[in-house]
Write a protein that holds these residues in place. Sequence first.
Motif, PDB file in Angstrom:
ATOM      1  N   GLU A 139       0.832  -1.200   0.000  1.00 33.54           N
ATOM      2  CA  GLU A 139       0.000   0.000   0.000  1.00 33.54           C
ATOM      3  C   GLU A 139       0.868   1.252   0.000  1.00 33.54           C
ATOM      4  N   LEU A 140       1.986   1.200   0.736  1.00 35.91           N
ATOM      5  CA  LEU A 140       2.930   2.332   0.688  1.00 35.91           C
ATOM      6  C   LEU A 140       3.419   2.538  -0.737  1.00 35.91           C
ATOM      7  N   ALA A 141       3.786   1.452  -1.400  1.00 34.80           N
ATOM      8  CA  ALA A 141       4.316   1.552  -2.764  1.00 34.80           C
ATOM      9  C   ALA A 141       3.285   2.109  -3.735  1.00 34.80           C
ATOM     10  N   LYS A 142       2.023   1.733  -3.557  1.00 32.14           N
ATOM     11  CA  LYS A 142       0.964   2.239  -4.427  1.00 32.14           C
ATOM     12  C   LYS A 142       0.853   3.753  -4.336  1.00 32.14           C
ATOM     13  N   SER A 143       1.122   4.294  -3.153  1.00 34.13           N
ATOM     14  CA  SER A 143       0.987   5.738  -2.931  1.00 34.13           C
ATOM     15  C   SER A 143       2.247   6.512  -3.260  1.00 34.13           C
ATOM     16  N   SER A 144       3.351   5.814  -3.548  1.00 32.37           N
ATOM     17  CA  SER A 144       4.651   6.458  -3.721  1.00 32.37           C
ATOM     18  C   SER A 144       5.098   6.460  -5.177  1.00 32.37           C
ATOM     19  N   ASP A 145       5.841   7.491  -5.545  1.00 34.10           N
ATOM     20  CA  ASP A 145       6.519   7.519  -6.846  1.00 34.10           C
ATOM     21  C   ASP A 145       7.906   6.895  -6.737  1.00 34.10           C
ATOM     22  N   VAL A 146       8.512   7.081  -5.564  1.00 32.80           N
ATOM     23  CA  VAL A 146       9.834   6.519  -5.293  1.00 32.80           C
ATOM     24  C   VAL A 146       9.746   5.704  -4.005  1.00 32.80           C
ATOM     25  N   VAL A 147      10.199   4.448  -4.065  1.00 35.07           N
ATOM     26  CA  VAL A 147      10.210   3.570  -2.896  1.00 35.07           C
ATOM     27  C   VAL A 147      11.650   3.225  -2.574  1.00 35.07           C
ATOM     28  N   ILE A 148      12.056   3.510  -1.340  1.00 35.63           N
ATOM     29  CA  ILE A 148      13.390   3.161  -0.864  1.00 35.63           C
ATOM     30  C   ILE A 148      13.262   2.009   0.114  1.00 35.63           C
ATOM     31  N   THR A 149      14.009   0.936  -0.121  1.00 30.26           N
ATOM     32  CA  THR A 149      14.006  -0.188   0.812  1.00 30.26           C
ATOM     33  C   THR A 149      15.395  -0.331   1.420  1.00 30.26           C
ATOM     34  N   ILE A 150      15.426  -0.635   2.708  1.00 27.60           N
ATOM     35  CA  ILE A 150      16.698  -0.935   3.376  1.00 27.60           C
ATOM     36  C   ILE A 150      16.420  -2.026   4.400  1.00 27.60           C
ATOM     37  N   LEU A 151      16.722  -3.253   3.994  1.00 22.51           N
ATOM     38  CA  LEU A 151      16.289  -4.446   4.707  1.00 22.51           C
ATOM     39  C   LEU A 151      17.468  -5.351   5.031  1.00 22.51           C
ATOM     40  N   SER A 152      17.189  -6.445   5.736  1.00 20.76           N
ATOM     41  CA  SER A 152      18.263  -7.218   6.357  1.00 20.76           C
ATOM     42  C   SER A 152      18.998  -8.173   5.434  1.00 20.76           C
ATOM     43  N   ASP A 153      18.278  -8.817   4.505  1.00 26.94           N
ATOM     44  CA  ASP A 153      18.940  -9.850   3.708  1.00 26.94           C
ATOM     45  C   ASP A 153      18.158 -10.127   2.429  1.00 26.94           C
ATOM     46  N   ASP A 154      18.647 -11.090   1.649  1.00 29.75           N
ATOM     47  CA  ASP A 154      18.044 -11.419   0.357  1.00 29.75           C
ATOM     48  C   ASP A 154      16.571 -11.784   0.489  1.00 29.75           C
ATOM     49  N   ASN A 155      16.260 -12.617   1.477  1.00 32.76           N
ATOM     50  CA  ASN A 155      14.874 -13.064   1.651  1.00 32.76           C
ATOM     51  C   ASN A 155      13.946 -11.905   1.978  1.00 32.76           C
ATOM     52  N   ALA A 156      14.409 -11.014   2.846  1.00 33.86           N
ATOM     53  CA  ALA A 156      13.582  -9.864   3.219  1.00 33.86           C
ATOM     54  C   ALA A 156      13.326  -8.966   2.015  1.00 33.86           C
ATOM     55  N   VAL A 157      14.379  -8.704   1.224  1.00 34.14           N
ATOM     56  CA  VAL A 157      14.218  -7.845   0.048  1.00 34.14           C
ATOM     57  C   VAL A 157      13.297  -8.497  -0.972  1.00 34.14           C
ATOM     58  N   THR A 158      13.497  -9.777  -1.241  1.00 37.02           N
ATOM     59  CA  THR A 158      12.668 -10.480  -2.221  1.00 37.02           C
ATOM     60  C   THR A 158      11.204 -10.484  -1.800  1.00 37.02           C
ATOM     61  N   SER A 159      10.951 -10.713  -0.506  1.00 35.81           N
ATOM     62  CA  SER A 159       9.569 -10.776  -0.024  1.00 35.81           C
ATOM     63  C   SER A 159       8.860  -9.427  -0.133  1.00 35.81           C
ATOM     64  N   ILE A 160       9.613  -8.338  -0.083  1.00 36.36           N
ATOM     65  CA  ILE A 160       9.026  -7.002  -0.236  1.00 36.36           C
ATOM     66  C   ILE A 160       8.892  -6.615  -1.705  1.00 36.36           C
ATOM     67  N   ILE A 161       9.936  -6.872  -2.496  1.00 41.14           N
ATOM     68  CA  ILE A 161       9.967  -6.389  -3.883  1.00 41.14           C
ATOM     69  C   ILE A 161       9.044  -7.187  -4.800  1.00 41.14           C
ATOM     70  N   LYS A 162       8.988  -8.481  -4.637  1.00 45.13           N
ATOM     71  CA  LYS A 162       8.175  -9.317  -5.548  1.00 45.13           C
ATOM     72  C   LYS A 162       6.731  -8.832  -5.649  1.00 45.13           C
ATOM     73  N   PRO A 163       6.056  -8.547  -4.523  1.00 43.56           N
ATOM     74  CA  PRO A 163       4.669  -8.068  -4.638  1.00 43.56           C
ATOM     75  C   PRO A 163       4.534  -6.693  -5.296  1.00 43.56           C
ATOM     76  N   LEU A 164       5.645  -5.969  -5.424  1.00 46.42           N
ATOM     77  CA  LEU A 164       5.593  -4.638  -6.033  1.00 46.42           C
ATOM     78  C   LEU A 164       5.658  -4.690  -7.560  1.00 46.42           C
ATOM     79  N   ILE A 165       6.050  -5.826  -8.104  1.00 50.61           N
ATOM     80  CA  ILE A 165       6.234  -5.929  -9.555  1.00 50.61           C
ATOM     81  C   ILE A 165       4.975  -5.541 -10.336  1.00 50.61           C
ATOM     82  N   PRO A 166       3.792  -6.022  -9.941  1.00 52.38           N
ATOM     83  CA  PRO A 166       2.592  -5.668 -10.723  1.00 52.38           C
ATOM     84  C   PRO A 166       2.239  -4.180 -10.688  1.00 52.38           C
ATOM     85  N   ILE A 167       2.752  -3.454  -9.671  1.00 51.84           N
ATOM     86  CA  ILE A 167       2.383  -2.036  -9.532  1.00 51.84           C
ATOM     87  C   ILE A 167       3.584  -1.113  -9.771  1.00 51.84           C
TER      88      ILE A 167
END
Length: 288
Positions: free
Chosen positions: A54-82
């Motif tokens: 929902e944050l990504a839907k409202s944003s033009d620029v999304v900055i992520t700073i997460l712990s590891d590969d799994n955390a980044v993948t779990s956040i970024i994958k759902p953002l692909i369609p939007i």
Amino acid sequence: MKVGIIGLGIMGYRIAKNLAKDDILNYVYDRTPAKSMEFKKEFENVEYFNDPTELAKSSDVVITILSDDNAVTSIIKPLIPIASNKIIIDMSTISPITSYELAKEINSKGYFYDAPIIGTSIAVENKSIVILVGGPYEKFETVKEILTHTSNNIVYMGGNGFGLKGKLVNNLLIGVYMAALSEAFNFGLDLGLTKEQIGDILSKLSSARSPTSEIKIPKIINGDYSTQFSVKNIRKDLDIIINISQHYNSLVPLASLTENLYKITESLGYSSLDFSSIFEMYRKLTLK
């Protein structure tokens, strides 16, 4: 332009503060809601979300700073369609291979950048961190304009994954260097030198002195292992380095040895403390 940050850990919270102080941050999210609420109390104009998508839907620029590969993948994958026309800047330290695969999917619709950090949490507060950026040059100036609010040294490294490759080169060195500093400090104590004498040699007099020794030697002297960069994170980065080295047929024996030393340090209970606490591993395991 609406900017959102996902991840309010040690580094993410400070980066978010820098952006909020300059009135360019609109939204935050953290998997621990209390962190988002704490941030909202400090910066009333910044809204927080309970769902990163929902944050990504409202944003033009999304900055992520997460712990590891799994955390980044779990956040970024759902953002692909939007992701259409959105800029996603990942400041996490993960495998360049993971990052590149995510970039291929995001770049078909939007713009994905790896932008890892060189520097400690104190350097974030001072805006003196170095940010190494990899991704499409087309939107780099926009990325740089945003990141300038938290860094005075932003370097374009090339295509996707190249920011992370540069970061791993740096972290191989500092991981080995911190272990070497600790070993030298412990050796000096065993020889009968005082902490102060050893501290002066390693942080002021040695030809191998560096900004790292200037910051970390006082922590060793004072037994202050408050976290600037944790043992578990340097061990994680060395693990990435070793795996990537196999992909590129690169020889990294010091990284392999040093990773095992940090694993031992973790087993002694120092995982979440500053990686300078590897010194305590030497003290505990020194034979008397």
